[in-house]
Design a protein around this motif. Structure first.
Motif, PDB file in Angstrom:
ATOM      1  N   VAL A  37       0.859  -1.180   0.000  1.00 34.97           N
ATOM      2  CA  VAL A  37       0.000   0.000   0.000  1.00 34.97           C
ATOM      3  C   VAL A  37       0.894   1.229   0.000  1.00 34.97           C
ATOM      4  N   GLU A  38       0.812   2.028  -1.100  1.00 36.07           N
ATOM      5  CA  GLU A  38       1.690   3.181  -1.283  1.00 36.07           C
ATOM      6  C   GLU A  38       0.969   4.521  -1.333  1.00 36.07           C
ATOM      7  N   GLY A  39      -0.361   4.503  -1.438  1.00 33.83           N
ATOM      8  CA  GLY A  39      -1.082   5.763  -1.557  1.00 33.83           C
ATOM      9  C   GLY A  39      -2.549   5.599  -1.219  1.00 33.83           C
ATOM     10  N   LEU A  40      -3.228   6.750  -1.133  1.00 34.97           N
ATOM     11  CA  LEU A  40      -4.646   6.795  -0.780  1.00 34.97           C
ATOM     12  C   LEU A  40      -5.393   7.727  -1.715  1.00 34.97           C
ATOM     13  N   VAL A  41      -6.670   7.435  -1.929  1.00 33.90           N
ATOM     14  CA  VAL A  41      -7.540   8.285  -2.730  1.00 33.90           C
ATOM     15  C   VAL A  41      -8.851   8.465  -1.961  1.00 33.90           C
ATOM     16  N   ILE A  42      -9.312   9.702  -1.845  1.00 36.31           N
ATOM     17  CA  ILE A  42     -10.641   9.944  -1.294  1.00 36.31           C
ATOM     18  C   ILE A  42     -11.616   9.715  -2.443  1.00 36.31           C
ATOM     19  N   PRO A  43     -12.504   8.730  -2.317  1.00 37.21           N
ATOM     20  CA  PRO A  43     -13.376   8.417  -3.448  1.00 37.21           C
ATOM     21  C   PRO A  43     -14.410   9.512  -3.705  1.00 37.21           C
ATOM     22  N   PRO A  44     -14.711   9.765  -4.980  1.00 37.14           N
ATOM     23  CA  PRO A  44     -15.714  10.787  -5.294  1.00 37.14           C
ATOM     24  C   PRO A  44     -17.101  10.345  -4.839  1.00 37.14           C
ATOM     25  N   PHE A  45     -17.885  11.305  -4.360  1.00 38.74           N
ATOM     26  CA  PHE A  45     -19.276  11.081  -3.953  1.00 38.74           C
ATOM     27  C   PHE A  45     -19.417  10.037  -2.844  1.00 38.74           C
ATOM     28  N   PHE A  46     -18.419   9.952  -1.963  1.00 37.01           N
ATOM     29  CA  PHE A  46     -18.513   8.993  -0.858  1.00 37.01           C
ATOM     30  C   PHE A  46     -19.596   9.456   0.114  1.00 37.01           C
ATOM     31  N   HIS A  47     -20.133   8.506   0.871  1.00 37.80           N
ATOM     32  CA  HIS A  47     -21.138   8.821   1.878  1.00 37.80           C
ATOM     33  C   HIS A  47     -20.804   8.042   3.155  1.00 37.80           C
ATOM     34  N   THR A  48     -21.026   8.678   4.296  1.00 38.38           N
ATOM     35  CA  THR A  48     -20.682   8.043   5.557  1.00 38.38           C
ATOM     36  C   THR A  48     -21.715   8.367   6.623  1.00 38.38           C
ATOM     37  N   GLY A  49     -21.678   7.585   7.668  1.00 36.51           N
ATOM     38  CA  GLY A  49     -22.512   7.784   8.841  1.00 36.51           C
ATOM     39  C   GLY A  49     -21.921   6.977   9.984  1.00 36.51           C
ATOM     40  N   PRO A  50     -22.595   6.913  11.116  1.00 37.76           N
ATOM     41  CA  PRO A  50     -22.056   6.194  12.264  1.00 37.76           C
ATOM     42  C   PRO A  50     -21.876   4.690  12.038  1.00 37.76           C
ATOM     43  N   THR A  51     -22.647   4.117  11.094  1.00 33.28           N
ATOM     44  CA  THR A  51     -22.566   2.661  10.889  1.00 33.28           C
ATOM     45  C   THR A  51     -22.330   2.264   9.432  1.00 33.28           C
ATOM     46  N   PHE A  52     -21.946   3.204   8.577  1.00 34.89           N
ATOM     47  CA  PHE A  52     -21.733   2.856   7.171  1.00 34.89           C
ATOM     48  C   PHE A  52     -20.761   3.829   6.513  1.00 34.89           C
ATOM     49  N   ALA A  53     -20.133   3.359   5.453  1.00 35.54           N
ATOM     50  CA  ALA A  53     -19.305   4.195   4.581  1.00 35.54           C
ATOM     51  C   ALA A  53     -19.276   3.515   3.221  1.00 35.54           C
ATOM     52  N   GLY A  54     -19.423   4.293   2.174  1.00 34.47           N
ATOM     53  CA  GLY A  54     -19.404   3.710   0.848  1.00 34.47           C
ATOM     54  C   GLY A  54     -19.250   4.767  -0.226  1.00 34.47           C
ATOM     55  N   PHE A  55     -19.166   4.308  -1.444  1.00 34.04           N
ATOM     56  CA  PHE A  55     -19.059   5.208  -2.592  1.00 34.04           C
ATOM     57  C   PHE A  55     -19.498   4.456  -3.836  1.00 34.04           C
ATOM     58  N   PRO A  56     -20.018   5.176  -4.833  1.00 34.23           N
ATOM     59  CA  PRO A  56     -20.389   4.529  -6.091  1.00 34.23           C
ATOM     60  C   PRO A  56     -19.124   4.247  -6.917  1.00 34.23           C
ATOM     61  N   HIS A  57     -18.822   2.995  -7.128  1.00 31.14           N
ATOM     62  CA  HIS A  57     -17.600   2.611  -7.850  1.00 31.14           C
ATOM     63  C   HIS A  57     -17.558   3.164  -9.262  1.00 31.14           C
ATOM     64  N   SER A  58     -18.724   3.385  -9.862  1.00 28.50           N
ATOM     65  CA  SER A  58     -18.767   3.840 -11.246  1.00 28.50           C
ATOM     66  C   SER A  58     -18.193   5.247 -11.439  1.00 28.50           C
ATOM     67  N   PHE A  59     -18.093   6.032 -10.362  1.00 28.23           N
ATOM     68  CA  PHE A  59     -17.540   7.380 -10.483  1.00 28.23           C
ATOM     69  C   PHE A  59     -16.037   7.432 -10.211  1.00 28.23           C
ATOM     70  N   LEU A  60     -15.453   6.315  -9.860  1.00 25.33           N
ATOM     71  CA  LEU A  60     -14.022   6.257  -9.586  1.00 25.33           C
ATOM     72  C   LEU A  60     -13.271   6.214 -10.918  1.00 25.33           C
TER      73      LEU A  60
END
Length: 135
Positions: free
Chosen positions: A50-73
Motif C-alpha cells: 500500500v503506497e497511496g490513498l484516494v478519497i473516493p468521489p461522492f462517498f457517503h458516511t454515517g455512524p454505521t456505514f461508509a461507501g461510494f459509487p464505484h462507477s464514479f471512480l
C-alpha cells in the motif's frame, strides 16, 4: 487415486508508515462516523504494498456505514482495495463489507485508531498478515 489441492498462498499486506499515519489521522478526524478511502499500490505474487490513498468521489458516511459509487471512480490500475473505519471498536468485516469488496484487500481500522487497530482481510473475510514499512 487421491489428488491433493494445491493451497493458494495467502496474501501479505505491507503499508508504508506515512500511509498508515494518514489513515489513522483520517479515521480520528471523521469519528464517530465511519470513513472510507481507496488504497493505491502494487500486488505481485501475493504481496500487496500500500503506497497511496484516494478519497473516493461522492462517498457517503454515517455512524454505521461508509461507501461510494464505484462507477464514479476514475480508471486506475493502481487501485488495490479499500480501507474503512469501524467506530464501534470491532474490526471484523460485516456481510455488507464482504459483499462490497473492492480489489485485493479490505483494511478495517477499529476505534481508537492506534497502531494495533489495523486489520486486513481477503474477499472471503480471512485475516491477512499486515506489516508496516518504514521506507
Amino acid at each position: 487415486m487421491i489428488f491433493s489441492k494445491k493451497e493458494k498462498p495467502r496474501r501479505t499486506i505491507t503499508i508504508k508508515k506515512e500511509i498508515r499515519d494518514s489513515i489513522l489521522s483520517y479515521c480520528k478526524m471523521n469519528h464517530p462516523n465511519e470513513c472510507i478511502l481507496v488504497l493505491r499500490g502494487k500486488s505481485r505474487k501475493g504481496r500487496v504494498l500500500v503506497e497511496g490513498l484516494v478519497i473516493p468521489p461522492f462517498f457517503h458516511t454515517g455512524p454505521t456505514f461508509a461507501g461510494f459509487p464505484h462507477s464514479f471512480l476514475p480508471f486506475d490500475t493502481s487501485y488495490i482495495g479499500t480501507v474503512h473505519s469501524h467506530p464501534s471498536g470491532v474490526a471484523k468485516p460485516s456481510v455488507t463489507d464482504l459483499h462490497n469488496f473492492f480489489g485485493f484487500v479490505s483494511i478495517i481500522i477499529q476505534s481508537p485508531y492506534e497502531d494495533g487497530d489495523i486489520f486486513a482481510y481477503d474477499r472471503d473475510g480471512n485475516l491477512l498478515e499486515t506489516t508496516i514499512s518504514s521506507d
